[in-house]
Design a protein around this motif. Sequence first.
Motif, PDB file in Angstrom:
ATOM      1  N   GLU A 173      -1.602  -1.581   5.045  1.00  0.00           N
ATOM      2  CA  GLU A 173      -0.347  -2.309   5.219  1.00  0.00           C
ATOM      3  C   GLU A 173       0.671  -1.856   4.175  1.00  0.00           C
ATOM      4  N   PRO A 174       1.955  -1.825   4.540  1.00  0.00           N
ATOM      5  CA  PRO A 174       2.986  -1.473   3.558  1.00  0.00           C
ATOM      6  C   PRO A 174       3.031  -2.483   2.418  1.00  0.00           C
ATOM      7  N   GLU A 175       3.381  -2.009   1.231  1.00  0.00           N
ATOM      8  CA  GLU A 175       3.579  -2.915   0.097  1.00  0.00           C
ATOM      9  C   GLU A 175       4.873  -3.693   0.267  1.00  0.00           C
ATOM     10  N   THR A 176       5.919  -2.997   0.679  1.00  0.00           N
ATOM     11  CA  THR A 176       7.208  -3.632   0.943  1.00  0.00           C
ATOM     12  C   THR A 176       7.858  -2.939   2.127  1.00  0.00           C
ATOM     13  N   SER A 177       8.810  -3.636   2.720  1.00  0.00           N
ATOM     14  CA  SER A 177       9.502  -3.059   3.861  1.00  0.00           C
ATOM     15  C   SER A 177      10.871  -3.716   4.013  1.00  0.00           C
ATOM     16  N   ILE A 178      11.874  -2.887   4.256  1.00  0.00           N
ATOM     17  CA  ILE A 178      13.196  -3.345   4.655  1.00  0.00           C
ATOM     18  C   ILE A 178      13.364  -2.783   6.065  1.00  0.00           C
ATOM     19  N   PRO A 179      13.198  -3.618   7.080  1.00  0.00           N
ATOM     20  CA  PRO A 179      13.162  -3.128   8.462  1.00  0.00           C
ATOM     21  C   PRO A 179      14.303  -2.160   8.803  1.00  0.00           C
ATOM     22  N   GLY A 180      13.881  -1.012   9.331  1.00  0.00           N
ATOM     23  CA  GLY A 180      14.822   0.009   9.759  1.00  0.00           C
ATOM     24  C   GLY A 180      15.370   0.885   8.658  1.00  0.00           C
ATOM     25  N   GLU A 181      15.085   0.563   7.396  1.00  0.00           N
ATOM     26  CA  GLU A 181      15.670   1.306   6.281  1.00  0.00           C
ATOM     27  C   GLU A 181      14.654   1.927   5.320  1.00  0.00           C
ATOM     28  N   GLU A 182      13.640   1.134   4.933  1.00  0.00           N
ATOM     29  CA  GLU A 182      12.728   1.607   3.891  1.00  0.00           C
ATOM     30  C   GLU A 182      11.372   0.944   4.033  1.00  0.00           C
ATOM     31  N   VAL A 183      10.324   1.745   3.830  1.00  0.00           N
ATOM     32  CA  VAL A 183       8.969   1.212   3.804  1.00  0.00           C
ATOM     33  C   VAL A 183       8.229   1.891   2.648  1.00  0.00           C
ATOM     34  N   ARG A 184       7.371   1.099   1.983  1.00  0.00           N
ATOM     35  CA  ARG A 184       6.664   1.597   0.793  1.00  0.00           C
ATOM     36  C   ARG A 184       5.170   1.378   0.971  1.00  0.00           C
ATOM     37  N   TYR A 185       4.418   2.464   0.773  1.00  0.00           N
ATOM     38  CA  TYR A 185       2.959   2.419   0.831  1.00  0.00           C
ATOM     39  C   TYR A 185       2.401   2.809  -0.530  1.00  0.00           C
ATOM     40  N   ARG A 186       1.128   2.503  -0.723  1.00  0.00           N
ATOM     41  CA  ARG A 186       0.425   2.915  -1.944  1.00  0.00           C
ATOM     42  C   ARG A 186      -0.627   3.930  -1.525  1.00  0.00           C
ATOM     43  N   LEU A 187      -0.582   5.101  -2.151  1.00  0.00           N
ATOM     44  CA  LEU A 187      -1.535   6.179  -1.867  1.00  0.00           C
ATOM     45  C   LEU A 187      -2.608   6.227  -2.938  1.00  0.00           C
ATOM     46  N   ARG A 188      -3.790   6.723  -2.569  1.00  0.00           N
ATOM     47  CA  ARG A 188      -4.875   6.894  -3.531  1.00  0.00           C
ATOM     48  C   ARG A 188      -5.500   8.264  -3.298  1.00  0.00           C
ATOM     49  N   ASP A 189      -5.676   9.031  -4.386  1.00  0.00           N
ATOM     50  CA  ASP A 189      -6.357  10.322  -4.286  1.00  0.00           C
ATOM     51  C   ASP A 189      -7.774  10.119  -3.793  1.00  0.00           C
ATOM     52  N   SER A 190      -8.280  11.084  -3.051  1.00  0.00           N
ATOM     53  CA  SER A 190      -9.632  10.971  -2.506  1.00  0.00           C
ATOM     54  C   SER A 190     -10.701  11.467  -3.476  1.00  0.00           C
ATOM     55  N   GLU A 191     -10.283  12.040  -4.607  1.00  0.00           N
ATOM     56  CA  GLU A 191     -11.234  12.558  -5.583  1.00  0.00           C
ATOM     57  C   GLU A 191     -10.938  11.959  -6.963  1.00  0.00           C
ATOM     58  N   PRO A 192     -11.975  11.891  -7.821  1.00  0.00           N
ATOM     59  CA  PRO A 192     -11.758  11.358  -9.166  1.00  0.00           C
ATOM     60  C   PRO A 192     -10.648  12.125  -9.866  1.00  0.00           C
ATOM     61  N   PRO A 193      -9.840  11.477 -10.630  1.00  0.00           N
ATOM     62  CA  PRO A 193      -9.918  10.113 -11.136  1.00  0.00           C
ATOM     63  C   PRO A 193      -9.263   9.076 -10.227  1.00  0.00           C
ATOM     64  N   TYR A 194      -9.079   9.369  -8.946  1.00  0.00           N
ATOM     65  CA  TYR A 194      -8.555   8.443  -7.937  1.00  0.00           C
ATOM     66  C   TYR A 194      -7.202   7.859  -8.351  1.00  0.00           C
ATOM     67  N   ARG A 195      -6.298   8.725  -8.732  1.00  0.00           N
ATOM     68  CA  ARG A 195      -4.959   8.281  -9.114  1.00  0.00           C
ATOM     69  C   ARG A 195      -4.252   7.643  -7.926  1.00  0.00           C
ATOM     70  N   GLU A 196      -3.386   6.706  -8.235  1.00  0.00           N
ATOM     71  CA  GLU A 196      -2.608   6.043  -7.194  1.00  0.00           C
ATOM     72  C   GLU A 196      -1.127   6.305  -7.421  1.00  0.00           C
ATOM     73  N   SER A 197      -0.399   6.317  -6.317  1.00  0.00           N
ATOM     74  CA  SER A 197       1.044   6.507  -6.383  1.00  0.00           C
ATOM     75  C   SER A 197       1.702   5.699  -5.275  1.00  0.00           C
ATOM     76  N   HIS A 198       2.995   5.486  -5.433  1.00  0.00           N
ATOM     77  CA  HIS A 198       3.786   4.822  -4.398  1.00  0.00           C
ATOM     78  C   HIS A 198       4.484   5.921  -3.614  1.00  0.00           C
ATOM     79  N   VAL A 199       4.571   5.752  -2.319  1.00  0.00           N
ATOM     80  CA  VAL A 199       5.382   6.643  -1.503  1.00  0.00           C
ATOM     81  C   VAL A 199       6.358   5.761  -0.728  1.00  0.00           C
ATOM     82  N   ILE A 200       7.614   6.093  -0.848  1.00  0.00           N
ATOM     83  CA  ILE A 200       8.683   5.328  -0.215  1.00  0.00           C
ATOM     84  C   ILE A 200       9.341   6.222   0.824  1.00  0.00           C
ATOM     85  N   PHE A 201       9.499   5.698   2.030  1.00  0.00           N
ATOM     86  CA  PHE A 201      10.197   6.413   3.091  1.00  0.00           C
ATOM     87  C   PHE A 201      11.528   5.703   3.314  1.00  0.00           C
ATOM     88  N   ARG A 202      12.618   6.418   3.097  1.00  0.00           N
ATOM     89  CA  ARG A 202      13.957   5.855   3.323  1.00  0.00           C
ATOM     90  C   ARG A 202      14.580   6.541   4.532  1.00  0.00           C
TER      91      ARG A 202
END
Length: 118
Positions: A50-79
Amino acid sequence: MSDTAKPDRPDAKLVLEFDFDAPPTKVWRAVTIPELRERWLPDCDLAGAEPETSIPGEEVRYRLRDSEPPYRESHVIFRIEPNVSGGTRFRIIQQACEIGVKPPQPANSNCCLMRAAA
Protein backbone atom coordinates in the motif's frame (compact mmCIF):
# COMPACT_ATOMS: atom_id res chain seq x y z
CA MET A 1 38.55 -1.52 4.21
CA SER A 2 35.38 -2.29 6.13
CA ASP A 3 32.65 -4.72 5.07
CA THR A 4 29.96 -2.73 6.86
CA ALA A 5 27.64 -0.67 4.69
CA LYS A 6 27.60 3.06 5.24
CA PRO A 7 24.10 4.52 5.71
CA ASP A 8 22.69 6.56 2.86
CA ARG A 9 22.30 10.25 3.50
CA PRO A 10 18.57 10.92 3.93
CA ASP A 11 18.95 14.25 2.12
CA ALA A 12 20.38 12.61 -1.03
CA LYS A 13 17.84 12.25 -3.82
CA LEU A 14 17.68 10.65 -7.23
CA VAL A 15 15.27 12.50 -9.51
CA LEU A 16 14.20 11.25 -12.94
CA GLU A 17 11.79 13.11 -15.19
CA PHE A 18 9.89 11.83 -18.22
CA ASP A 19 7.28 13.18 -20.62
CA PHE A 20 4.65 10.73 -21.87
CA ASP A 21 2.04 11.11 -24.62
CA ALA A 22 -0.52 9.42 -22.35
CA PRO A 23 -2.91 11.61 -20.32
CA PRO A 24 -2.24 12.02 -16.57
CA THR A 25 -5.24 9.83 -15.63
CA LYS A 26 -3.76 6.87 -17.50
CA VAL A 27 -0.32 7.31 -15.91
CA TRP A 28 -1.97 7.65 -12.49
CA ARG A 29 -3.72 4.32 -12.99
CA ALA A 30 -0.38 2.67 -13.91
CA VAL A 31 1.24 3.74 -10.62
CA THR A 32 -1.70 3.15 -8.27
CA ILE A 33 -3.62 0.08 -9.47
CA PRO A 34 -1.68 -2.89 -8.02
CA GLU A 35 -2.23 -5.18 -11.04
CA LEU A 36 -0.83 -2.52 -13.40
CA ARG A 37 1.93 -1.34 -11.06
CA GLU A 38 3.08 -4.93 -10.51
CA ARG A 39 4.24 -5.11 -14.16
CA TRP A 40 7.01 -2.58 -13.61
CA LEU A 41 7.25 -2.21 -9.81
CA PRO A 42 6.65 -5.63 -8.22
CA ASP A 43 5.33 -6.03 -4.68
CA CYS A 44 8.52 -7.91 -3.74
CA ASP A 45 10.47 -4.64 -4.16
CA LEU A 46 8.14 -2.78 -1.82
CA ALA A 47 8.33 -2.68 1.97
CA GLY A 48 4.51 -2.57 1.89
CA ALA A 49 2.13 -2.97 -1.04
CA GLU A 50 0.00 0.00 0.00
CA PRO A 51 1.19 3.57 -0.64
CA GLU A 52 2.51 5.49 2.35
CA THR A 53 0.81 8.67 1.16
CA SER A 54 -1.22 9.73 -1.82
CA ILE A 55 -2.59 12.93 -3.31
CA PRO A 56 -5.10 11.56 -5.84
CA GLY A 57 -4.12 12.27 -9.41
CA GLU A 58 -0.92 14.10 -8.44
CA GLU A 59 1.45 12.15 -6.20
CA VAL A 60 1.87 8.72 -4.64
CA ARG A 61 4.64 7.57 -2.29
CA TYR A 62 5.80 4.01 -1.69
CA ARG A 63 8.51 2.54 0.52
CA LEU A 64 11.05 0.29 -1.21
CA ARG A 65 13.27 -2.33 0.41
CA ASP A 66 16.43 -3.87 -1.08
CA SER A 67 16.18 -7.62 -1.58
CA GLU A 68 19.70 -8.24 -0.27
CA PRO A 69 21.47 -7.35 2.99
CA PRO A 70 21.68 -4.80 4.51
CA TYR A 71 18.05 -4.43 3.25
CA ARG A 72 18.16 -0.66 2.94
CA GLU A 73 14.87 1.14 2.56
CA SER A 74 14.01 4.20 0.54
CA HIS A 75 10.99 6.28 -0.40
CA VAL A 76 9.96 6.55 -4.02
CA ILE A 77 7.59 9.34 -4.96
CA PHE A 78 5.77 9.47 -8.29
CA ARG A 79 4.59 12.96 -9.26
CA ILE A 80 2.22 13.39 -12.17
CA GLU A 81 1.20 16.60 -13.89
CA PRO A 82 -0.05 17.59 -17.33
CA ASN A 83 2.63 18.76 -19.76
CA VAL A 84 2.33 21.45 -22.43
CA SER A 85 1.64 18.94 -25.24
CA GLY A 86 -1.40 17.43 -23.50
CA GLY A 87 0.48 14.40 -22.16
CA THR A 88 2.06 13.79 -18.77
CA ARG A 89 5.17 15.01 -17.02
CA PHE A 90 6.17 12.07 -14.79
CA ARG A 91 8.73 12.64 -12.05
CA ILE A 92 10.29 9.84 -9.98
CA ILE A 93 12.03 10.90 -6.77
CA GLN A 94 13.88 8.31 -4.72
CA GLN A 95 15.28 9.19 -1.31
CA ALA A 96 16.91 7.09 1.41
CA CYS A 97 14.88 6.57 4.57
CA GLU A 98 16.07 8.03 7.83
CA ILE A 99 17.73 5.25 9.80
CA GLY A 100 17.15 5.52 13.51
CA VAL A 101 19.72 3.25 15.08
CA LYS A 102 18.62 1.99 18.46
CA PRO A 103 21.31 0.14 20.42
CA PRO A 104 20.34 -3.35 21.52
CA GLN A 105 19.18 -3.70 25.12
CA PRO A 106 20.57 -6.51 27.26
CA ALA A 107 18.02 -9.04 28.49
CA ASN A 108 18.70 -8.07 32.10
CA SER A 109 18.63 -4.30 31.57
CA ASN A 110 16.17 -3.73 34.43
CA CYS A 111 14.10 -1.49 32.17
CA CYS A 112 10.37 -1.17 32.62
CA LEU A 113 8.39 -3.97 31.08
CA MET A 114 4.96 -3.57 29.56
CA ARG A 115 2.38 -4.95 31.88
CA ALA A 116 -0.79 -6.61 30.70
CA ALA A 117 -3.96 -4.70 31.49
CA ALA A 118 -6.06 -6.39 34.13
